[in-house]
Design an enzyme around this catalytic site. Structure first.
Site, PDB file in Angstrom:
ATOM      1  N   ILE A  96      71.647 -23.039 -37.792  1.00 63.36           N
ATOM      2  CA  ILE A  96      71.457 -22.274 -39.023  1.00 63.36           C
ATOM      3  C   ILE A  96      69.971 -21.948 -39.192  1.00 63.36           C
ATOM      4  O   ILE A  96      69.134 -22.852 -39.213  1.00 63.36           O
ATOM      5  CB  ILE A  96      71.951 -23.063 -40.242  1.00 63.36           C
ATOM      6  CG1 ILE A  96      73.429 -23.431 -40.069  1.00 63.36           C
ATOM      7  CG2 ILE A  96      71.768 -22.256 -41.525  1.00 63.36           C
ATOM      8  CD1 ILE A  96      73.944 -24.415 -41.107  1.00 63.36           C
TER       9      ILE A  96
ATOM     10  N   MET B 274      65.584 -29.612 -39.993  1.00 61.68           N
ATOM     11  CA  MET B 274      64.402 -29.615 -39.145  1.00 61.68           C
ATOM     12  C   MET B 274      63.245 -28.936 -39.860  1.00 61.68           C
ATOM     13  O   MET B 274      63.344 -27.756 -40.206  1.00 61.68           O
ATOM     14  CB  MET B 274      64.688 -28.875 -37.833  1.00 61.68           C
ATOM     15  CG  MET B 274      65.739 -29.521 -36.964  1.00 61.68           C
ATOM     16  SD  MET B 274      66.031 -28.580 -35.445  1.00 61.68           S
ATOM     17  CE  MET B 274      67.027 -27.231 -36.100  1.00 61.68           C
TER      18      MET B 274
ATOM     19  N   GLY C 154      61.587 -23.824 -38.285  1.00 66.76           N
ATOM     20  CA  GLY C 154      62.252 -24.421 -39.435  1.00 66.76           C
ATOM     21  C   GLY C 154      63.707 -24.031 -39.566  1.00 66.76           C
ATOM     22  O   GLY C 154      64.017 -22.855 -39.635  1.00 66.76           O
ATOM     23  N   SER C 155      64.621 -24.997 -39.625  1.00 65.43           N
ATOM     24  CA  SER C 155      66.033 -24.657 -39.593  1.00 65.43           C
ATOM     25  C   SER C 155      66.899 -25.884 -39.842  1.00 65.43           C
ATOM     26  O   SER C 155      66.427 -26.915 -40.309  1.00 65.43           O
ATOM     27  CB  SER C 155      66.370 -24.027 -38.244  1.00 65.43           C
ATOM     28  OG  SER C 155      65.700 -24.715 -37.200  1.00 65.43           O
ATOM     29  N   ARG C 156      68.193 -25.774 -39.463  1.00 70.42           N
ATOM     30  CA  ARG C 156      69.163 -26.836 -39.748  1.00 70.42           C
ATOM     31  C   ARG C 156      70.312 -26.764 -38.751  1.00 70.42           C
ATOM     32  O   ARG C 156      70.675 -25.701 -38.265  1.00 70.42           O
ATOM     33  CB  ARG C 156      69.674 -26.638 -41.179  1.00 70.42           C
ATOM     34  CG  ARG C 156      70.921 -27.399 -41.565  1.00 70.42           C
ATOM     35  CD  ARG C 156      71.211 -27.126 -43.017  1.00 70.42           C
ATOM     36  NE  ARG C 156      72.531 -27.555 -43.423  1.00 70.42           N
ATOM     37  CZ  ARG C 156      72.995 -27.452 -44.657  1.00 70.42           C
ATOM     38  NH1 ARG C 156      72.229 -26.938 -45.613  1.00 70.42           N
ATOM     39  NH2 ARG C 156      74.215 -27.851 -44.964  1.00 70.42           N
TER      40      ARG C 156
END
Length: 222
Positions: free
Chosen positions: A161, A103, A191-193
């Site tokens: 994450i 993301m 911002g991430s995953r």
């Protein structure tokens, strides 16, 4: 043709925003008003632009969720950066597939449940803040791992994450909660995953490079 329904009641506003974003939005508005009252025009305009960006980041659009037995949907908006078969992982108790969705700051960051069932585990792990698209981010970054058991007994693991900019993971479900596919369950700020772990019997429906939407894009079926 796949039928659709709502997992959460539709919002009553034209531009729904996640509740977690309210403090950031109010703070940005306050600073903007202060600059305007002081007559500092350029900073007031910058503050107004920043407020708009923060509102956009915390947007929380309604989603129609695919219905049908064995469908697994994406828990996050973003780009698929990894689809692989792995033998072992601390987030799943058998050989499985892992799908990673990255993301960016431009994606919707509200996370949704990938499959209906019961939450069996929620494990939070403090960590570092490497860029979320790196392989080492899965183990070394701050993350929150959930394990869900579906009605058929099959399990789905999914891990929030944190990334290079992200500094807050929000999760609103607990072990024992019975949840619906596509239901909102959390958010990662800035911002991430998301990593998703699926049983080997899953028929994977996405590929690396594909863009997906939380709740509405189908990752696989069993």
């Amino acid at each position: 043709m796949t039928s659709l329904n709502w997992s959460d009641p539709p919002s009553q506003t034209a531009f729904p925003v996640a509740k977690a974003g309210y403090p950031f939005i109010y703070a940005s508005i306050f600073v903007t008003v202060v600059f305007a009252l002081l007559g500092v025009g350029p900073l007031a305009v910058l503050g107004l632009f920043t407020t708009g960006c923060v509102c956009c980041f915390f947007r929380d659009p309604d989603r129609l969720i695919p219905t049908g037995e064995g469908i697994v949907v994406s828990p996050a908006d973003g780009k698929v950066i990894k689809v692989e078969s792995i033998e072992q992982t601390p987030y799943y108790n058998a050989p499985c597939y892992r799908i990673s969705v990255f993301m960016s700051v431009f994606n919707v960051h509200v996370n949704r449940i990938p499959h209906e069932g019961t939450i069996r585990q929620v494990r939070y792990h403090p960590g570092k803040f490497f860029s979320a698209n790196l392989d080492k981010a899965s183990k070394e970054n701050e993350h929150n791992a959930l394990l869900l058991e579906g009605p058929s007994g099959k399990q789905v693991g999914f891990v929030q994450i944190a990334g290079l900019v992200a500094r807050r993971i929000i999760c609103t479900v607990q072990p024992g909660d019975v949840i619906k596919r596509g239901q909102r369950f959390g958010l990662i700020c800035f911002g991430s995953r998301l990593d998703i772990y699926l049983p080997r019997s899953t028929e994977i429906a996405v590929a690396v490079g594909q863009k997906v939407q939380a709740g509405s894009s189908i990752l696989g079926r069993w």
